[in-house]
Design an enzyme around this catalytic site. Structure first.
Site, mmCIF file in Angstrom:
data_model
loop_
_atom_site.group_PDB
_atom_site.id
_atom_site.type_symbol
_atom_site.label_atom_id
_atom_site.label_comp_id
_atom_site.label_asym_id
_atom_site.label_seq_id
_atom_site.Cartn_x
_atom_site.Cartn_y
_atom_site.Cartn_z
ATOM 1 N N LYS A 1 0.819 -1.219 0.000
ATOM 2 C CA LYS A 1 0.000 0.000 0.000
ATOM 3 C C LYS A 1 0.851 1.266 0.000
ATOM 4 O O LYS A 1 2.039 1.248 0.292
ATOM 5 C CB LYS A 1 -0.990 -0.028 1.178
ATOM 6 C CG LYS A 1 -2.192 -0.931 0.846
ATOM 7 C CD LYS A 1 -3.276 -0.909 1.893
ATOM 8 C CE LYS A 1 -4.448 -1.801 1.437
ATOM 9 N NZ LYS A 1 -5.455 -1.986 2.501
ATOM 10 N N ARG B 1 -3.549 -10.191 4.867
ATOM 11 C CA ARG B 1 -4.010 -10.180 3.469
ATOM 12 C C ARG B 1 -2.896 -9.613 2.583
ATOM 13 O O ARG B 1 -2.525 -8.456 2.742
ATOM 14 C CB ARG B 1 -5.268 -9.315 3.371
ATOM 15 C CG ARG B 1 -5.866 -9.215 1.990
ATOM 16 C CD ARG B 1 -7.094 -8.293 2.001
ATOM 17 N NE ARG B 1 -7.680 -8.171 0.691
ATOM 18 C CZ ARG B 1 -7.263 -7.313 -0.238
ATOM 19 N NH1 ARG B 1 -6.240 -6.513 -0.010
ATOM 20 N NH2 ARG B 1 -7.863 -7.280 -1.414
HETATM 21 C C1 8Y7 Z 1 -8.161 -4.325 2.152
HETATM 22 C C2 8Y7 Z 1 -9.244 -5.101 1.711
HETATM 23 C C3 8Y7 Z 1 -8.403 -3.997 0.035
HETATM 24 C C4 8Y7 Z 1 -7.835 -4.366 3.537
HETATM 25 C C5 8Y7 Z 1 -9.661 -5.918 3.809
HETATM 26 C C6 8Y7 Z 1 -5.593 -3.115 -1.647
HETATM 27 C C7 8Y7 Z 1 -10.411 -5.459 -0.460
HETATM 28 C C8 8Y7 Z 1 -6.849 -2.372 -1.610
HETATM 29 N N1 8Y7 Z 1 -7.638 -3.642 1.089
HETATM 30 N N2 8Y7 Z 1 -9.998 -5.892 2.511
HETATM 31 N N3 8Y7 Z 1 -9.381 -4.878 0.383
HETATM 32 N N4 8Y7 Z 1 -8.617 -5.178 4.324
HETATM 33 N N5 8Y7 Z 1 -10.377 -6.676 4.663
HETATM 34 O O1 8Y7 Z 1 -4.555 -2.400 -1.718
HETATM 35 O O2 8Y7 Z 1 -6.928 -3.704 4.051
HETATM 36 O O3 8Y7 Z 1 -5.540 -4.341 -1.595
HETATM 37 S S1 8Y7 Z 1 -8.280 -3.406 -1.592
#
Ligand code: 8Y7
Length: 276
Positions: free
Chosen positions: A220, A254
């Protein structure tokens, strides 16, 4: 704590889980995560081999300023992808959507978890779908919407405000009969660099909510700001966050880069669990 899933599966929060990101979108912000359908199965196979226990499938880019994807388009991207993954692999799948229809159709073809970045705020029927399927749901903090969240975010005290937001969303979920909750402070969603840093420095605070904790900081922009590096060059920064997250009690991480994060998390976990 453990959450029961369908088919005698469960998530037992007795070790750190790596969640691999699979974006079935043409415009995701990190080009390495753009996947066409022929590559889907290979990608998931690799992620599982590298240590992922959960695969997060999303069909709408939620990067700052992203356009909303039409419902039909999102359904056409996500549902066949989840169906194909579930046919091929015995892996836990989460569906990254804030639309109840997408969640519903995904759960019907075998998805196990709802990853709702709006924490039940954008679609009034989402909580009913979660209740009907009795599935775990990830409740994430975001200030605003994906389109406007980075316009002028400000917090007096980001950790307390996010804690209180998550507490309120937990109570909302419980009032509607949803108990299998996973909380997420939402790194990068309507936050300045300093807010993201304070969240990560104080991650253990969010454990006091009493639910499993997930973070998603993979590649990020906060890492780009610290290092002045583009998205392709943010793996090492991601690994630093993973190690600190594990040490502070994060349960699910994640990430785009499963192998590297799995290894970093395993080492951090061994240190965290050392006795003597
Ligand atoms: C997150 C996310 C994204 C996060 C959860 C990216 C879909 C942006 N970020 N879901 N999603 N937590 N739970 O950079 O931080 O992956 S999208």
């Amino acid at each position: 704590m453990e959450y029961k899933l369908k088919n005698n599966k469960k998530i037992s929060f007795d070790h750190v889980y790596i969640m691999g990101i699979v974006n079935v979108t043409p415009d995701s912000f990190y080009p390495g995560s753009r996947i066409d359908k022929e590559k889907l199965i290979d990608t998931v196979a690799r992620m599982i081999k590298d240590g992922a226990e959960i695969i997060d499938v999303g069909g709408e880019s939620t990067r700052p300023g992203a356009d909303e994807v039409q419902l039909d388009e999102e359904l056409n991207r996500v549902v066949p992808a989840i169906e194909a993954i579930k046919k091929e692999f015995d892996v836990i799948v989460s569906v990254d959507t804030y639309k109840s229809k997408v969640a519903y159709e995904s759960l019907k073809v075998g998805a196990d978890i709802i990853n709702d970045i709006s924490a039940f705020r954008f679609d009034g029927n989402m909580v009913n779908v979660a209740k009907e399927f009795d599935c775990p749901v990830i409740l994430m903090h975001m200030k605003g919407t994906p389109k406007n969240m980075q316009e002028n975010p400000y917090y007096d005290d980001p950790v307390s405000e996010i804690y209180e937001f998550l507490e309120e969303r937990i109570n909302f979920a419980k009032r509607h009969g949803v108990e299998k909750i996973i909380v997420d402070p939402g790194i990068g969603f309507g936050k300045r660099l300093v807010d993201n840093l304070l969240i990560l420095k104080n991650l253990e605070t969010f454990k006091k909510l009493g639910y499993p904790l997930l973070i998603g900081a993979s590649r990020k922009s906060m890492i780009g700001m610290i290092l002045d590096l583009p998205v392709e060059e943010r793996l090492e920064g991601t690994l630093a966050i993973t190690a600190i997250g594990v040490m502070k009690g994060v349960d699910i991480i994640r990430v785009h880069d499963v192998k590297e994060n799995y290894r970093a998390a395993k080492v951090a976990e061994a240190i965290k669990n050392a006795l003597g």
